[in-house]
Design a protein around this motif. Structure first.
Motif, PDB file in Angstrom:
ATOM      1  N   VAL A 186       0.806  -1.023  -0.005  1.00  0.00           N
ATOM      2  CA  VAL A 186       0.142  -0.249   0.004  1.00  0.00           C
ATOM      3  C   VAL A 186       0.937   1.411   0.131  1.00  0.00           C
ATOM      4  O   VAL A 186       0.563   2.035  -0.776  1.00  0.00           O
ATOM      5  CB  VAL A 186      -1.155  -0.088   1.315  1.00  0.00           C
ATOM      6  N   ASP A 187       1.813   1.441   1.171  1.00  0.00           N
ATOM      7  CA  ASP A 187       2.528   2.673   1.120  1.00  0.00           C
ATOM      8  C   ASP A 187       3.476   2.722   0.062  1.00  0.00           C
ATOM      9  O   ASP A 187       3.533   3.852  -0.457  1.00  0.00           O
ATOM     10  CB  ASP A 187       3.400   2.419   2.464  1.00  0.00           C
ATOM     11  N   PHE A 188       4.168   1.867  -0.448  1.00  0.00           N
ATOM     12  CA  PHE A 188       5.544   2.011  -1.284  1.00  0.00           C
ATOM     13  C   PHE A 188       4.811   1.864  -3.097  1.00  0.00           C
ATOM     14  O   PHE A 188       4.599   2.798  -3.701  1.00  0.00           O
ATOM     15  CB  PHE A 188       6.328   1.006  -1.316  1.00  0.00           C
ATOM     16  N   ALA A 189       4.125   0.420  -3.051  1.00  0.00           N
ATOM     17  CA  ALA A 189       3.945   0.360  -4.496  1.00  0.00           C
ATOM     18  C   ALA A 189       2.724   1.187  -5.143  1.00  0.00           C
ATOM     19  O   ALA A 189       2.729   1.737  -5.999  1.00  0.00           O
ATOM     20  CB  ALA A 189       3.498  -1.338  -4.495  1.00  0.00           C
ATOM     21  N   PHE A 190       1.819   1.310  -4.040  1.00  0.00           N
ATOM     22  CA  PHE A 190       0.716   2.112  -4.640  1.00  0.00           C
ATOM     23  C   PHE A 190       0.483   3.516  -4.157  1.00  0.00           C
ATOM     24  O   PHE A 190       0.056   4.458  -4.704  1.00  0.00           O
ATOM     25  CB  PHE A 190      -0.665   1.344  -4.138  1.00  0.00           C
ATOM     26  N   GLY A 191       1.249   3.698  -2.817  1.00  0.00           N
ATOM     27  CA  GLY A 191       1.311   5.098  -2.262  1.00  0.00           C
ATOM     28  C   GLY A 191       2.375   5.930  -3.196  1.00  0.00           C
ATOM     29  O   GLY A 191       2.436   7.252  -3.189  1.00  0.00           O
ATOM     30  N   GLU A 192       3.536   5.351  -3.531  1.00  0.00           N
ATOM     31  CA  GLU A 192       4.795   6.044  -4.050  1.00  0.00           C
ATOM     32  C   GLU A 192       4.884   5.790  -5.618  1.00  0.00           C
ATOM     33  O   GLU A 192       4.909   6.824  -6.496  1.00  0.00           O
ATOM     34  CB  GLU A 192       5.957   5.344  -3.497  1.00  0.00           C
ATOM     35  N   VAL A 193       4.772   4.612  -6.219  1.00  0.00           N
ATOM     36  CA  VAL A 193       4.836   4.276  -7.561  1.00  0.00           C
ATOM     37  C   VAL A 193       3.488   4.494  -8.187  1.00  0.00           C
ATOM     38  O   VAL A 193       3.637   5.384  -9.258  1.00  0.00           O
ATOM     39  CB  VAL A 193       5.642   2.949  -7.799  1.00  0.00           C
ATOM     40  N   PHE A 194       2.751   3.849  -8.016  1.00  0.00           N
ATOM     41  CA  PHE A 194       1.388   3.874  -8.727  1.00  0.00           C
ATOM     42  C   PHE A 194       0.837   5.273  -8.719  1.00  0.00           C
ATOM     43  O   PHE A 194       0.172   5.860  -9.744  1.00  0.00           O
ATOM     44  CB  PHE A 194       0.358   2.939  -8.275  1.00  0.00           C
ATOM     45  N   ALA A 195       1.106   6.005  -7.628  1.00  0.00           N
ATOM     46  CA  ALA A 195       0.287   7.131  -7.541  1.00  0.00           C
ATOM     47  C   ALA A 195       1.076   8.528  -8.322  1.00  0.00           C
ATOM     48  O   ALA A 195       0.191   9.348  -8.514  1.00  0.00           O
ATOM     49  CB  ALA A 195       0.369   7.658  -5.860  1.00  0.00           C
ATOM     50  N   ARG A 196       2.271   8.053  -8.906  1.00  0.00           N
ATOM     51  CA  ARG A 196       2.645   9.239  -9.738  1.00  0.00           C
ATOM     52  C   ARG A 196       2.056   9.293 -10.971  1.00  0.00           C
ATOM     53  O   ARG A 196       1.562   8.267 -11.618  1.00  0.00           O
ATOM     54  CB  ARG A 196       4.242   8.952  -9.666  1.00  0.00           C
ATOM     55  N   ALA A 197       2.013  10.596 -11.447  1.00  0.00           N
ATOM     56  CA  ALA A 197       1.327  10.754 -12.566  1.00  0.00           C
ATOM     57  C   ALA A 197       2.225  10.960 -13.863  1.00  0.00           C
ATOM     58  O   ALA A 197       1.474  11.112 -15.127  1.00  0.00           O
ATOM     59  CB  ALA A 197       0.683  12.312 -12.499  1.00  0.00           C
ATOM     60  N   GLU A 198       3.256  10.522 -13.924  1.00  0.00           N
ATOM     61  CA  GLU A 198       4.222  10.293 -15.313  1.00  0.00           C
ATOM     62  C   GLU A 198       3.434   9.322 -15.983  1.00  0.00           C
ATOM     63  O   GLU A 198       3.693   9.626 -17.483  1.00  0.00           O
ATOM     64  CB  GLU A 198       5.553  10.106 -14.766  1.00  0.00           C
ATOM     65  N   LEU A 199       3.006   8.237 -15.412  1.00  0.00           N
ATOM     66  CA  LEU A 199       2.561   7.558 -16.234  1.00  0.00           C
ATOM     67  C   LEU A 199       0.921   7.416 -15.865  1.00  0.00           C
ATOM     68  O   LEU A 199       0.557   7.276 -14.695  1.00  0.00           O
ATOM     69  CB  LEU A 199       3.029   5.900 -15.964  1.00  0.00           C
ATOM     70  N   GLY A 200      -0.049   7.226 -16.878  1.00  0.00           N
ATOM     71  CA  GLY A 200      -1.366   7.185 -16.390  1.00  0.00           C
ATOM     72  C   GLY A 200      -1.734   5.861 -15.947  1.00  0.00           C
ATOM     73  O   GLY A 200      -0.959   4.701 -16.190  1.00  0.00           O
ATOM     74  N   ARG A 201      -2.913   5.611 -15.268  1.00  0.00           N
ATOM     75  CA  ARG A 201      -3.376   4.513 -14.537  1.00  0.00           C
ATOM     76  C   ARG A 201      -3.522   3.258 -15.902  1.00  0.00           C
ATOM     77  O   ARG A 201      -3.073   2.433 -15.353  1.00  0.00           O
ATOM     78  CB  ARG A 201      -4.835   4.613 -14.042  1.00  0.00           C
ATOM     79  N   ARG A 202      -4.004   3.635 -16.896  1.00  0.00           N
ATOM     80  CA  ARG A 202      -4.328   2.625 -17.815  1.00  0.00           C
ATOM     81  C   ARG A 202      -2.745   2.254 -18.286  1.00  0.00           C
ATOM     82  O   ARG A 202      -2.584   1.081 -18.523  1.00  0.00           O
ATOM     83  CB  ARG A 202      -4.983   3.213 -18.850  1.00  0.00           C
ATOM     84  N   ASP A 203      -1.876   3.037 -18.427  1.00  0.00           N
ATOM     85  CA  ASP A 203      -0.493   2.731 -18.825  1.00  0.00           C
ATOM     86  C   ASP A 203       0.021   1.797 -17.733  1.00  0.00           C
ATOM     87  O   ASP A 203       0.556   0.888 -18.354  1.00  0.00           O
ATOM     88  CB  ASP A 203       0.393   4.073 -19.169  1.00  0.00           C
ATOM     89  N   ARG A 204      -0.069   2.059 -16.692  1.00  0.00           N
ATOM     90  CA  ARG A 204       0.674   1.328 -15.575  1.00  0.00           C
ATOM     91  C   ARG A 204      -0.130  -0.024 -15.426  1.00  0.00           C
ATOM     92  O   ARG A 204       0.865  -1.089 -15.461  1.00  0.00           O
ATOM     93  CB  ARG A 204       0.443   2.155 -14.296  1.00  0.00           C
TER      94      ARG A 204
END
Length: 387
Positions: A39-57
């Protein structure tokens, strides 16, 4: 809850809904350490960043997991998540095909199996796999739903391919045998010998019908496809049962040659903005779903010589003095929001064709089969069903 954990929970909820939270809770019951890392790292740090969109990720994640193999439970989670955040079924199938290039067929086939299982479970529309057919001097991709139902042939717009009709075909297939193929210079028929005028496209349609042993069919054409359909109905009246003309014209415009010259001068990248803003509403462009992404890629990947030759072929359409020869039942459909072939132009065309019906589809743009496939298909189906 710390800020990273809260951001991670929100990201997880946006991607996978309550299902994602359930998985995290299950992990937490066994290992709080892994749960915090997820939760904290994978989704809170990496997935939450906007450089790649959710669909792209999610697409990237599914591709990595498919290439790795042995992570099918996680793969299924991320395939579902990809669909949740805007990925299309056809894109996930293409992802499996792409994996074959870099990770081999076993991994790609396993990924494809999971994709198809999820698409079937969620009843997600996907393209019917086409067959390759020889049409005179070139090869095309052709979809044919088969059977003994009355045949209807769909002719696509300039710059696209048979997949333009993807979401229309299932509706028409309830009552008709539906055929759609790539026009010369488009899709699999890219770089076919260029057509000098509309007659080459008319001849191709006749060849397709002959190769499928179809003596007579209903013809539906949108935009450039509608131009072919009109010419075909005039030249081969005995082969046309019913005619549906969608967002099209019988009168050449100076813009046709201008578009050919613009591509030759500036390349295909420069054609994306003027083309897509003619085809779609601003709302559709803002949402940027599969239909817009598909159209953008088709324009961008078009070969300049194909694009230019087809526009110049369209500029040779001069049939206004022969429209009265169209004797089969004819339906004309216009999009209310279409700037290219507006309702007034389509109504003028309908008045030139004996006994033609005319209808405006509310809120629809030029590219009706992509942005308004349901209303378009329903109108066509109702027309084909009349006696």
């Amino acid at each position: 809850m710390n800020s990273r954990a809260e951001i991670g929970q929100r990201e997880l909820l946006a991607i996978d809904g309550e299902h994602g939270s359930k998985i995290v809770n299950e992990v937490a019951s066994m290992s709080p350490t892994l749960s915090h890392g997820l939760v904290d790292f994978a989704f809170g740090e990496v997935f939450a960043r906007a450089e790649l969109g959710r669909r792209d990720r999610e697409m990237i994640t599914a591709g990595i997991l498919g290439a790795m193999g042995g992570a099918e439970p996680q793969l299924c989670v991320h395939l579902n998540a990809a669909l949740n955040v805007g990925a299309d079924g056809d894109e996930l199938i293409a992802l499996a095909e792409h994996v074959a290039v870099y990770s081999g067929f076993p991994r790609a086939l396993n990924l494809l199996r999971e994709v198809i299982s999820i698409l079937n479970h969620r009843k997600v529309t996907r393209s019917i796999p086409p067959k390759r057919v020889r049409v005179g001097d070139h090869e095309v991709d052709l979809v044919d739903t088969g059977g003994e139902l009355p045949p209807v042939i769909l002719l696509h717009a300039l710059g696209l391919d048979h997949r333009m009709w993807r979401d229309v075909i299932p509706i028409l297939a309830r009552t008709n045998r539906v055929i759609a193929y790539d026009l010369r210079g488009h899709g699999r028929a890219a770089l076919a010998p260029c057509a000098a005028n509309m007659d080459a496209f008319v001849a191709d349609l006749a060849t397709v019908m002959d190769s499928l042993r179809i003596p007579k069919a209903s013809i539906v054409g949108l935009s450039f496809g509608g131009g072919i359909a009109q010419c075909f109905a005039i030249q081969h009246p005995s082969k046309v049962d019913r005619l549906t003309l969608v967002a099209t014209t019988a009168w050449a415009q100076p813009a046709f040659v201008d578009r050919a010259e613009a591509a030759e001068r500036d390349g295909m990248q420069a054609q994306i903005v003027p083309t897509l803003t003619r085809w779609f509403t601003m709302d559709a462009l803002a949402v940027n779903d599969w239909t817009v992404r598909y159209a953008r890629e088709r324009v961008l990947r078009a070969h300049v010589e194909d694009w230019a030759a087809t526009w110049r072929s369209f500029s040779t359409i001069h049939i206004d003095d022969r429209l009265s020869e169209i004797s089969c039942p004819t339906l004309l459909l216009a999009g209310e929001m279409d700037p290219s072939t507006p309702p007034a132009l389509m109504e003028k065309l309908s008045k030139a064709i004996p006994s033609a019906q005319f209808h405006v589809i509310k809120g629809a743009p030029h590219m009706l089969s992509l942005e308004s496939p349901g209303p378009l298909a329903d109108r066509i189906a109702a027309f084909l069903a009349t006696h």
